[in-house]
Design a protein around this motif. Structure first.
Motif, short mmCIF file in Angstrom:
data_model
loop_
_atom_site.label_atom_id
_atom_site.label_comp_id
_atom_site.label_asym_id
_atom_site.label_seq_id
_atom_site.Cartn_x
_atom_site.Cartn_y
_atom_site.Cartn_z
N THR A 75 0.87 -0.94 0.37
CA THR A 75 -0.30 -0.05 0.16
C THR A 75 0.95 0.88 0.05
O THR A 75 1.83 1.50 1.04
CB THR A 75 -0.83 -0.17 0.86
N PHE A 76 0.59 2.12 -0.89
CA PHE A 76 1.36 3.25 -1.52
C PHE A 76 0.14 5.33 -0.97
O PHE A 76 0.67 5.66 -2.19
CB PHE A 76 2.47 3.30 -2.72
N TYR A 275 -4.95 -0.67 10.42
CA TYR A 275 -6.51 -0.39 10.14
C TYR A 275 -6.72 1.31 10.64
O TYR A 275 -8.05 1.63 10.77
CB TYR A 275 -7.39 -1.00 10.24
N GLY A 276 -5.56 2.13 11.11
CA GLY A 276 -6.15 3.20 11.45
C GLY A 276 -5.37 4.05 12.88
O GLY A 276 -5.44 5.16 13.76
N TRP A 523 -3.83 -7.65 10.59
CA TRP A 523 -3.97 -7.12 11.41
C TRP A 523 -3.26 -5.72 11.23
O TRP A 523 -4.13 -4.53 10.92
CB TRP A 523 -4.40 -7.64 13.00
N GLY A 524 -2.28 -6.07 11.23
CA GLY A 524 -1.27 -4.35 11.60
C GLY A 524 -0.88 -4.12 10.52
O GLY A 524 -0.98 -2.95 10.41
N ASN A 525 -0.42 -4.83 8.99
CA ASN A 525 -0.69 -3.45 8.14
C ASN A 525 -1.78 -3.37 7.02
O ASN A 525 -1.41 -3.38 5.12
CB ASN A 525 0.05 -5.02 7.34
N ILE A 526 -2.72 -3.40 7.86
CA ILE A 526 -4.00 -2.74 6.27
C ILE A 526 -3.46 -0.69 7.50
O ILE A 526 -4.39 -0.61 8.00
CB ILE A 526 -5.32 -3.44 7.06
N ALA A 752 -8.61 0.98 15.20
CA ALA A 752 -8.87 -0.36 15.04
C ALA A 752 -8.46 -1.10 15.72
O ALA A 752 -8.96 -2.48 15.88
CB ALA A 752 -9.26 -0.54 13.55
N LEU A 753 -7.19 -1.64 15.40
CA LEU A 753 -6.61 -2.31 16.12
C LEU A 753 -6.94 -3.01 17.35
O LEU A 753 -6.75 -4.06 17.79
CB LEU A 753 -4.59 -2.48 16.16
#
Length: 950
Positions: A75-76, A275-276, A523-526, A752-753
């Motif tokens: 994701t960039f 996720y934020g 979960w961590g890399n969104i 979110a995490l």
């Protein structure tokens, strides 16, 4: 024992403990105690409609399956969020270590020197990189920090600028979209007028008090803002800058232009995207604003023996002092994440950060060159890690990228931006280039150059040094950092050592099975702005958690966006405000708040544009209903809301609560319930039943998110049907109600995490386990009350003499012997305990809350300690301050010193009860000199010899 029942692992009390506890309390059964504690008219008639609890093994398997529904693309997107690499030594020794994540806010400095040092490192890192004089110990996210900058400068405008009437605030169109949304939210109630525009064409004749710039801009362009800042100074306009912290390694820091505030996020310093959130924001400013800076500041002082000591300085808990006069409602930070980000800087040091920033910048230049060679126009003239491209067909490009599992930021039909990060590989660059070449039908010409031209003019390149202190230049091997982290951990008392019985700040078990998934990559890399179909696992979890919280509260809808309790308060009041405006009753602006309320309540109300009216409490600590009726009738036409904590801050289930809520509704107001004490309600009663319309929930209290030394926190709001349309939205990802208010925090679903923890807590306990947890919390509090009877007077109780889940003991009578409540708090450290909440909500008292997670053995140790201390109080005299309480805590240096000039033994000082010697915790310093530290404010890594008392 059924080993698959999670409740048996979470709840510390067993069946065999009950007879002893019942005997001490004076009841026959647990049901009798609950009957005598909670008013009958608010008890739930039906059990919670939630599934039966699952085992830890089943939950972890479920969450693994759920995580597989998330698609982890390269994701960039950028826009303030970047993939980062968490060093394994930091992940294992801090993020996954209960010695760090179960610690409490460092109000008791003598047993928190490790965390305080880690936070001082964070402040030093931020000050150095931003070029500012002073930084706080983190805020909630970049957008919140930007809003705090806007409001702080608004507050100081009349005192320092003589601009009482100036209400305009310039916002550069380069600002991140989520930040602009949050600025709108915060500006409206305060009467601040935003002017959004181009900084190059801004009319300085406008009557503005302040401005905010983005550095680099939202799509990567780096502007030289020095001229803008100079012109602003000439017009006495204060300037804030939202800056990317990694870019400041290479770019001229804003502090060198003379700006007033620099804010941003430290997420890219080793913190997962999640996720934020949660992520630690930073806030740096000039020393002249030290009395106005929001949040917590860690300062250097000395202890009783003159040794260097750290403590929270200046603004600590200012809301509980200033209340409706407070300039911010911020009462938490993102401590655990700030500690991690600070350790990232310690581990890599200045040279390591230069390498990382240099690599990211070099890759970005090379990619830009490769794309330009394909004939694609790159629009940014100066950039750090983000390029903006003009492409003929965004739709076809996007299809190609998503086939290769790549996310870009699609700005519009003809423009995209690409933000690189430290996790970007050469293969990633090649894949991106190939997709562009395919979209251009020039695949054979795709080639990544080995080098590229310079894009940063000399005026933008950093020349000043940073991170020169030894701490950033000593721990670059894993062995050394591991030992440094351990050295700091040993100075802190956390939940893995003993019970932390803090009233109002619930410190229950944070189960390992709830915490483990936070380390999982899926979960961590969104990124928070990925398409929803890439976050199906998150969306399913979020939807389920919202449903769970709706059921527990009795309400119709939930927003997880607020990422602290205080932010939840503000969100709830803003939703109430929007509801009144939708009905043509925008004039309703009176918020009634009991005198016993948390200090954040009146601060939040003022931030929401409301006028605070305080109602009295009676001699039993309850809301004075007669006084409330008078004030409600007086303000009936303009009544907006009542803010009420239930059970009360005094630890009592008030029997008049339904009468109170009905009274508010009869006069057109809405009832906001502060959810700080929700852990005494779950499964037994709920906010909807007592007549509330909205509540916030402290997921870091009731629902097991760890305190983390003062954060992370999550403060979602749950609302009744009529308020559902107004739940907060987000400018990038659609969320919230149909008439959503603008953003409350930067990410669509906040932190979110961290929500995974509460989701697991509820799912593993199930309906029966959740209800039993509440009952045992009440049981444990009343057991302590029974054991301390005759030694310490409990200030307030319910009508049948019962405490709720917490109680207040009165320490004021001991003043006759010269003993203050602080002396008791410090002496508890010698017994291996963190003090309960001191002097809140009543000065000279302690508020004790044991939670449901503690065993009877631990409860008895605490009670034995308190009873022993009472004996020591009886021995003390007002005319002889050289006693074991006044000298507490006793450090290892004191006890092992060659000289001992105290009228009691070393044994009594350090090992007052037999159990202490089995697991002795040594406070690392003696009592701190608060006044000295505030007179000589040092908030960076400077030795105590660097300053002298003035």
């Amino acid at each position: 024992m059924n080993t698959e029942v999670f409740a048996a692992r979470h709840i510390g009390i067993t069946e065999r403990d009950l007879p002893k506890m019942f005997g001490t309390i004076g009841v026959e059964t647990l049901e009798q105690l609950i009957y005598e504690t909670i008013p009958n008219d608010i008890k739930l008639k039906q059990p919670l409609n939630l599934p039966k609890g699952v085992s830890e093994h089943e939950f972890l398997n479920h969450l693994q399956e759920l995580s597989n529904k998330n698609k982890v693309f390269k994701t960039f997107i950028g826009l303030g969020y970047h993939e980062s690499l968490t060093p394994s030594v930091i992940k294992r020794n801090i993020l996954e270590n209960p010695g760090w994540y179960t610690a409490y806010t460092p109000y008791q400095a003598e047993i928190a020197q490790g965390r305080l040092e880690a936070l001082l490192n964070f402040q030093t890192m931020v000050s150095d990189l931003t070029g500012m004089e002073l930084a706080n110990a983190s805020l909630l996210d970049e957008s919140t920090a930007a809003a705090e900058a806007m409001t702080m400068l608004f507050d100081v405008r009349s005192r320092q600028q003589k601009k009482d009437g100036a209400v305009k605030f310039f916002v550069s169109e380069e600002i991140l979209p989520q930040t602009l949304s949050l600025l709108k939210t915060r500006s409206i109630p305060l009467g601040i007028e935003l002017i959004v525009g181009n900084h190059e064409t801004f009319d300085f004749s406008e009557d503005c008090y302040g401005a905010i710039l983005q550095y680099p801009g939202k799509h990567g362009q780096i502007h030289d803002y020095a001229g803008f800042v100079q012109k602003a100074k000439e017009k006495d306009i204060k300037v804030a800058v939202a800056a990317d912290i990694l870019s400041l390694v290479l770019l001229t820091p804003p502090g060198e232009w003379g700006v007033d505030v620099v804010v941003g996020t430290t997420q890219r310093f080793g913190i997962p995207l999640g996720y934020g959130g949660p992520h630690a924001a930073f806030f740096a400013t000039k020393e002249e604003y030290k009395r106005s800076i929001p949040g917590r500041i860690i300062g250097v002082t000395k202890d009783t023996d003159g040794n260097r000591a750290l403590r929270m300085a200046l603004q600590t808990r200012e809301q509980h002092i200033k209340r409706d006069k407070a300039t911010s409602n911020i009462c938490t930070a993102q401590v655990l994440l700030a500690v991690m980000a600070g350790m990232y800087a310690v581990y890599h040091g200045p040279e390591g950060l230069k390498y990382i920033a240099g690599k990211v910048h070099s890759q970005t230049k090379r990619l830009a060159q490769g794309l330009e060679d394909l004939g694609i126009k790159q629009r940014n003239t100066a950039f750090f890690d983000t390029i903006q491209l003009q492409v003929p067909n965004v739709a076809s490009l996007r299809k190609l990228m998503e086939e290769k599992s790549i996310n870009l930021n699609y700005i519009d039909d003809t423009h995209v931006s690409i933000s690189l990060n430290e996790a970007t590989s050469e293969q990633d660059l090649e894949r991106v280039l190939e997709c562009f070449a395919s979209s251009q039908k020039t695949k054979d010409n795709a080639a990544l150059p080995s080098g590229a031209k310079e894009v940063l003019p000399a005026s933008l390149r950093r020349k000043s040094s940073f991170l020169e202190h030894d701490v950033f230049n000593s721990y670059h091997s894993e062995t050394e950092l591991m030992r440094y982290i351990k050295k700091l951990e040993r100075k802190d008392l956390a939940l893995n050592h003993s019970m932390i019985s803090l009233g109002s700040c619930t410190m229950k078990l944070n189960a390992a099975s709830e915490m483990l998934p936070l380390s999982w990559a899926n979960w961590g890399n969104i990124h928070p702005f990925v398409p929803l179909d890439q976050a199906k696992g998150y969306q399913e979890m979020i939807t389920s958690l919202e449903h769970q919280l709706n059921e527990i509260t009795g309400f119709a809808a939930t927003s997880l966006q607020p990422n602290s309790g205080a932010q939840g308060e503000y969100a709830g009041l803003m939703v109430i405000r929007a509801y009144h405006e939708s009905r043509g009753e925008g004039h309703r602006n009176i918020c009634i708040i009991p005198a016993s309320a948390h200090g954040t309540n009146p601060a939040s109300a003022v931030m929401a544009g409301m006028q605070v009216v305080v109602t009295k409490t009676d001699e039993r600590g309850n809301i004075d209903v007669i006084d409330l009726e008078e004030k409600v009738k007086l303000h009936s036409e303009n009544l907006a809301a009542l803010m009420v904590t239930y059970p009360s801050t005094h630890g009592v289930f008030e029997s008049s609560i339904i009468k109170i809520t009905q009274l508010i509704h009869e006069h057109g107001g809405q009832v906001y319930m502060d959810g700080a004490n929700m852990n005494a309600q779950v499964g037994l009663t709920n906010p909807a039943t007592i007549g509330a319309d909205v509540c916030h929930l402290n997921l870091h209290k009731t629902f097991a998110i760890p305190h983390g030394g003062g954060g992370p926190g999550v403060g979602p709001i749950c609302v009744a049907e009529q308020l559902k349309p107004f739940l907060p939205g987000n400018p990038v990802v659609e969320t919230g109600g149909k008439q959503a208010i603008t953003a409350i925090s930067a990410a669509p679903w906040g932190s979110a995490l961290a929500c995974l923890i509460s989701y697991g807590y509820i799912k593993m306990l199930g309906a029966e386990g959740l209800t039993n947890a509440t009952k045992v919390a009440i049981l444990n509090a009343n057991y302590i009350k029974g054991r301390l009877k005759g030694k310490f007077e409990v200030l307030y109780t319910g009508e049948r003499g019962r405490a709720a889940h917490e109680m207040i003991i009165d320490c004021r009578p001991f003043k006759e012997q010269g003993i203050e409540v602080t002396d008791i708090a410090k002496r508890l450290m010698d017994y291996g305990f963190h003090a309960p909440t001191v002097s809140f909500p009543v000065a000279g008292t302690m508020m004790i809350e044991p939670t449901e997670s503690e065993s009877l053995v631990e409860l008895d140790k605490f009670c034995d300690a308190m009873i022993s201390i009472r004996s020591e109080i009886d021995e003390a005299t007002a005319d002889e301050p050289n006693n074991v309480l006044k000298n507490a805590p006793h450090t290892l240096d004191m006890v092992t010193s060659d000289s001992w000039e105290y009228p009691y033994s070393r044994q009594k000082a350090a090992f007052p009860l037999p159990y202490v010697s089995e697991n002795k915790f040594w406070p690392s310093i003696r009592r701190t000199d608060e006044a000295f530290g505030d007179r000589n404010l040092i908030c960076t890594c400077a030795p105590i010899e660097a300053y002298a008392e003035v």
